[in-house]
Design an enzyme around this catalytic site. Structure first.
Site, short mmCIF file in Angstrom:
data_model
loop_
_atom_site.label_atom_id
_atom_site.label_comp_id
_atom_site.label_asym_id
_atom_site.label_seq_id
_atom_site.Cartn_x
_atom_site.Cartn_y
_atom_site.Cartn_z
N ASN A 48 0.80 -1.46 0.38
CA ASN A 48 0.00 -0.33 0.14
C ASN A 48 1.13 1.28 -0.23
O ASN A 48 1.74 1.02 1.05
CB ASN A 48 -0.79 -0.01 1.01
N ASP A 49 0.25 2.16 -0.76
CA ASP A 49 1.13 3.85 -1.40
C ASP A 49 0.87 4.31 0.30
O ASP A 49 1.89 5.34 0.35
CB ASP A 49 1.02 3.82 -2.37
N HIS A 76 -10.94 -4.90 -5.45
CA HIS A 76 -9.63 -5.66 -4.76
C HIS A 76 -9.92 -5.92 -2.97
O HIS A 76 -10.94 -5.51 -2.20
CB HIS A 76 -9.03 -4.48 -4.39
N HIS A 124 -12.60 -18.66 11.05
CA HIS A 124 -13.90 -18.41 10.22
C HIS A 124 -14.05 -16.52 9.46
O HIS A 124 -12.86 -15.66 9.80
CB HIS A 124 -14.96 -17.93 11.83
N GLU A 150 -26.76 2.98 19.18
CA GLU A 150 -25.38 1.83 19.15
C GLU A 150 -23.79 2.36 19.74
O GLU A 150 -22.84 1.39 20.15
CB GLU A 150 -25.22 1.73 17.35
P1 H2U Z 1 -10.01 0.89 0.04
O1 H2U Z 1 -10.70 0.86 -1.63
O2 H2U Z 1 -10.19 -0.48 1.26
O3 H2U Z 1 -9.20 2.13 0.24
O4 H2U Z 1 -8.29 0.02 -0.18
C1 H2U Z 1 -7.70 1.01 -1.86
C2 H2U Z 1 -6.10 1.01 -1.66
O5 H2U Z 1 -5.29 1.16 -2.60
C3 H2U Z 1 -6.42 1.82 -0.34
O6 H2U Z 1 -5.32 1.92 0.89
C4 H2U Z 1 -4.21 2.46 -1.96
C5 H2U Z 1 -4.82 3.13 -0.86
O7 H2U Z 1 -4.25 3.72 0.37
N1 H2U Z 1 -3.91 2.71 -3.20
C6 H2U Z 1 -2.48 2.13 -3.52
O8 H2U Z 1 -1.44 1.86 -2.44
N2 H2U Z 1 -1.67 3.40 -4.32
C7 H2U Z 1 -2.48 4.10 -5.34
O9 H2U Z 1 -1.96 4.51 -6.45
C8 H2U Z 1 -3.57 3.89 -4.73
C9 H2U Z 1 -4.77 3.46 -3.77
#
Ligand code: H2U
Length: 384
Positions: A97-98, A186, A325, A346
């Site tokens: 993840n970036d 994703h 699970h 809630e």
């Molecule tokens: P979500 O749709 O659950 O937010 O997941 C998408 C993820 O993709 C998000 O955590 C990552 C975002 O940080 N992302 C990248 O790592 N690089 C990108 O160029 C766009 C999105």
């Protein structure tokens, strides 16, 4: 009234019993139910389904997503935020993840100087896993072999990161309503140096149940639900899907293997194929319920495989009390546009639900296993 979770304290004092109607019907009479896995209670008040709704209505989802968008950073061949270009992948694709919430090298905050101001070190990694090269499919619209490839990737990333971190959380936020930031199919994988709150509670509950009853809590629970039948949604050779007795979200489900399986990598090839098939069936039912791409957050929970000690008092103990699970938490309540809000009561008291888990299971059971979009699309789906 004490509600410590042992079950015996649930009876109400005599003064309150007077007001209890003679014949209890769960669909008409509010009551509270106990979640033994997460040690919490839910208020079930099914009669509230009759109340009028003039609150927020969600906008309809975008009707079409292009199959390939070179500007979408999750697509094959596209450039991501960090400048890297994705390969022209043809199956699943896993990348760092970036914008990670957890990084491997964060320094420790050091010792706390007061018990009311505790902080501890947190390290980890965050990954993103694309399910498919096409942006216009979701899991229920993918073929069973394509979903099986996702299951295999989940197992291998769990194995790889689980060797380094005490907890690996795989989760999918599906739909903008659940905070999903990109329409491309994703999920995310976050591995952490600490055991997060929910698995920590599940760890405590399963460990306590095993030591008291000599078998995993979720093995006995699945056996009971197979006997009682009223909350079952789907069953297959290796899996069952049910609306848990303690469900909080309107159409929440729990997916369980029939065999005692502690974690994803332990699944056999036959169990993985069957998991792909039952996931496709469940998610198809979900989409068919309101004829929409059903939003949810889902995630799997399984025993840690980390060779080091998990944090907390159980350090170094075995994890045989765990049963693998998956939880599905979908927010929609009445239609594709009216959702359940977890707000005032809630946030300040405890979860409350509007239809009974048995009613939700009955609705899901009755839905077809063929996707409503089949036949409407020209060639957008890859149905097995
Ligand atoms: P979500 O749709 O659950 O937010 O997941 C998408 C993820 O993709 C998000 O955590 C990552 C975002 O940080 N992302 C990248 O790592 N690089 C990108 O160029 C766009 C999105």
């Amino acid at each position: 009234m004490s509600r410590s979770g042992t079950g015996s304290e649930q009876r109400q004092p005599e003064s309150e019993v007077d007001a209890t109607p003679a014949t209890f019907r769960p669909s008409e009479h509010q009551h509270i139910r106990y979640n033994p896995l997460q040690d919490e209670w839910v208020l079930v008040s099914a009669h509230r389904m009759k109340r009028p709704w003039q609150g927020q209505v969600e906008p309809q989802l975008l009707p079409t997503v292009p199959r390939h968008d070179p500007l979408n950073p999750l697509c094959p061949g596209a450039r991501r935020a960090n400048g890297e270009v994705n390969p022209h992948y043809s199956g699943t694709y896993l990348f760092d993840n970036d914008f990670p919430a957890l990084q491997p090298d964060a320094p420790s905050p050091g010792p706390s100087d007061h018990p009311l101001f505790r902080a501890e070190a947190a390290q980890g990694v965050c990954k993103v896993m694309c399910f498919h090269p096409w942006s216009d499919v979701t899991l229920p619209l993918m073929s069973i072999p394509e979903i099986r490839a996702v299951v295999d990737e989940w197992a291998s990333v769990t194995e790889e990161l689980g060797a380094q971190y005490p907890w690996v959380q795989i989760f999918e936020n599906k739909g903008a309503m659940m905070g999903c930031s990109n329409p491309h199919p994703h999920c995310q994988v976050w591995a952490s140096s600490f055991l997060p709150n929910v698995p920590q509670q599940e760890e405590r509950s399963q460990r306590a149940y095993q030591s008291q009853h000599g078998e995993p809590l979720l093995m006995e629970y699945a056996r009971q639900e197979l006997l009682r039948k009223e909350r079952l949604v789907l069953t297959s050779e290796h899996w069952i899907v049910l609306v848990p007795f303690w469900a909080v979200w309107p159409f929440q489900t729990l997916m369980l293997p029939r065999r005692h399986v502690r974690r994803l990598p332990e699944l056999t090839p036959a169990e993985r194929d069957d998991l792909a098939s039952i996931m496709k069936k469940l998610l198809t039912k979900y989409d068919n319920l309101f004829e929409t791409s059903f939003p949810y957050s889902m995630g799997s929970h399984g025993a840690s495989q980390w060779a080091g000690a998990p944090t907390g008092p159980e350090a170094g103990a075995n994890w045989d009390h765990w049963q693998l699970h998956a939880h599905y938490y979908p927010p929609l309540l009445r239609s594709a546009t009216v959702r359940k809000f977890m707000v005032g009561y809630e946030m300040l008291a405890q979860a409350q639900r509007d239809l009974t888990p048995e009613q939700a299971a009955e609705k899901l059971r009755a839905l077809p296993e063929v996707h409503y979009r089949l036949g409407q699309d020209r060639e957008t789906t890859a149905i097995a």
